[in-house]
Design a protein around this motif. Structure first.
Motif, mmCIF file in Angstrom:
data_model
loop_
_atom_site.group_PDB
_atom_site.id
_atom_site.type_symbol
_atom_site.label_atom_id
_atom_site.label_comp_id
_atom_site.label_asym_id
_atom_site.label_seq_id
_atom_site.Cartn_x
_atom_site.Cartn_y
_atom_site.Cartn_z
ATOM 1 N N UNK A 68 0.816 -1.213 0.000
ATOM 2 C CA UNK A 68 0.000 0.000 0.000
ATOM 3 C C UNK A 68 0.846 1.257 0.000
ATOM 4 N N UNK A 69 1.905 1.253 0.787
ATOM 5 C CA UNK A 69 2.832 2.384 0.812
ATOM 6 C C UNK A 69 3.493 2.578 -0.543
ATOM 7 N N UNK A 135 -0.483 -5.395 -9.881
ATOM 8 C CA UNK A 135 -1.670 -5.995 -10.487
ATOM 9 C C UNK A 135 -2.886 -5.101 -10.285
ATOM 10 N N UNK A 136 -3.919 -5.372 -11.088
ATOM 11 C CA UNK A 136 -5.265 -4.899 -10.812
ATOM 12 C C UNK A 136 -6.208 -6.082 -10.989
ATOM 13 N N UNK A 142 -10.785 -8.736 -5.430
ATOM 14 C CA UNK A 142 -11.172 -7.541 -4.677
ATOM 15 C C UNK A 142 -11.889 -7.923 -3.397
ATOM 16 N N UNK A 143 -12.792 -8.893 -3.497
ATOM 17 C CA UNK A 143 -13.549 -9.314 -2.324
ATOM 18 C C UNK A 143 -12.629 -9.917 -1.269
ATOM 19 N N UNK A 273 -5.041 -2.102 -2.910
ATOM 20 C CA UNK A 273 -5.810 -0.942 -2.490
ATOM 21 C C UNK A 273 -7.118 -0.899 -3.288
ATOM 22 N N UNK A 274 -8.246 -0.795 -2.607
ATOM 23 C CA UNK A 274 -9.554 -0.841 -3.259
ATOM 24 C C UNK A 274 -10.194 0.542 -3.179
#
Length: 317
Positions: A68-69, A135-136, A142-143, A273-274
């Motif tokens: 995330x950072x 990635x995305x 995501x869940x 990160x969502x």
């Protein structure tokens, strides 16, 4: 003296083993940097703002924290007036991009690898105007991220991702989508779509050939309703051999860009990160930023050009 000015951006709250990480990094680097600036992130968005506004003032940018950072800071660094060389120091739970860079998982050792000077121009991705390194994904991926218990993550580290996957698999529902890529269109249903630039997810090695960061392509997996057991394998680094001839259980695409539209808006996981949702415009930015690599990446440092062709594909060696 190798660098006149360097900035180390760190997230004090990243990962479960925080004590001493900053000291390890500073001790390893101090003798090689004329001026070492420390910048601590406090609120979400701080890393992006610091790197966007100040990153161009430094020769070297060091990011100490988790994925995330890194995600936040890279979005700032990519927009800086002059992007510096970037080193990731793995201080989080999974540290997936650091694994893709083949760095040691100990902060002090990773900092020592920066001194070895293995730096390369590296692909990153872009989705709806935002940068991602690793990635995305939408659907199950995501869940899984949203189902992670933050207190459990703090106590149990990467095991929390395993438990979240178990919970999510029981609830997974297919969604309708339309995916447009370099060579065509796919209209179907899936439980998960993953577009990868990197090679690690939840500490597990993704099942794609090559290193992925120098080919100008994304590796895309579409996992259909019948493929929940496969989704489990993908998310946990299992053997995909039995799925080579699965007749549509998964679809694998290599593409430089894609557009994903869904029947209803779906939330997107970007490097863990969502905060985005479909529709999504996704593409590669070849050789966008310069990153430091670990010792196992020595083969990437030759003068051989990167292979941007189809290569051996999903099950290549």
């Amino acid at each position: 003296m190798r660098w006149e000015k360097a900035m180390l951006v760190y997230n004090r709250k990243a990962g479960k083993e925080k004590a001493g990480q900053l000291g390890e990094a500073v001790e390893a680097l101090a003798g090689e940097v004329g001026e070492l600036t420390l910048a601590q992130t406090v609120e979400p968005g701080d890393g992006e703002k610091i790197c966007r506004e100040r990153g161009g003032d430094y020769d070297l940018l060091l990011l100490l924290g988790g994925d995330g950072t890194v995600h936040e800071c890279i979005n700032g660094a990519a927009a800086a007036a002059r992007a510096p060389e970037i080193a990731v120091l793995p201080g989080g739970t999974c540290n997936d991009f650091a694994r893709t860079l083949q760095l040691p998982m100990q902060v002090g050792r990773a900092a020592e690898e920066v001194l070895a000077g293995r730096v390369l121009d590296t692909d990153v991705g872009t989705i709806n105007g935002r940068i991602f390194t690793n990635f995305v994904g939408i659907g199950l991926i995501t869940e899984t991220s949203e189902n992670i218990d933050s207190e459990q993550k703090e106590r149990m580290g990467k095991l929390s991702y395993f438990l979240s996957t178990l919970r999510t698999l029981r609830q997974a529902e297919p969604f309708g989508f339309r995916l447009t890529h370099d060579e065509g269109v796919v209209d179907s249903e899936a439980v998960m779509i993953l577009a990868a630039n990197g090679r690690s997810l939840g500490t597990a090695k993704l099942p794609f050939a090559g290193d992925g960061l120098h080919d100008g392509m994304l590796d895309v997996l579409i996992v259909r309703e019948a493929g929940l057991s496969l989704a489990w394998q993908v998310l946990n680094g299992g053997d995909l051999t039995d799925y080579r001839e699965s007749g549509g259980v998964i679809e694998y695409i290599r593409t430089s860009s894609l557009r994903i539209e869904t029947d209803e808006p779906k939330r997107i996981d970007s490097d863990g990160e969502v905060y985005l949702q479909t529709p999504a415009e996704i593409s590669v930015l070849p050789a966008k930023l310069r990153f430091f690599y670990g010792p196992e990446a020595a083969g990437l440092l030759s003068d051989e050009p990167a292979d941007s062709g189809s290569g051996p594909g999903l099950f290549g060696s």
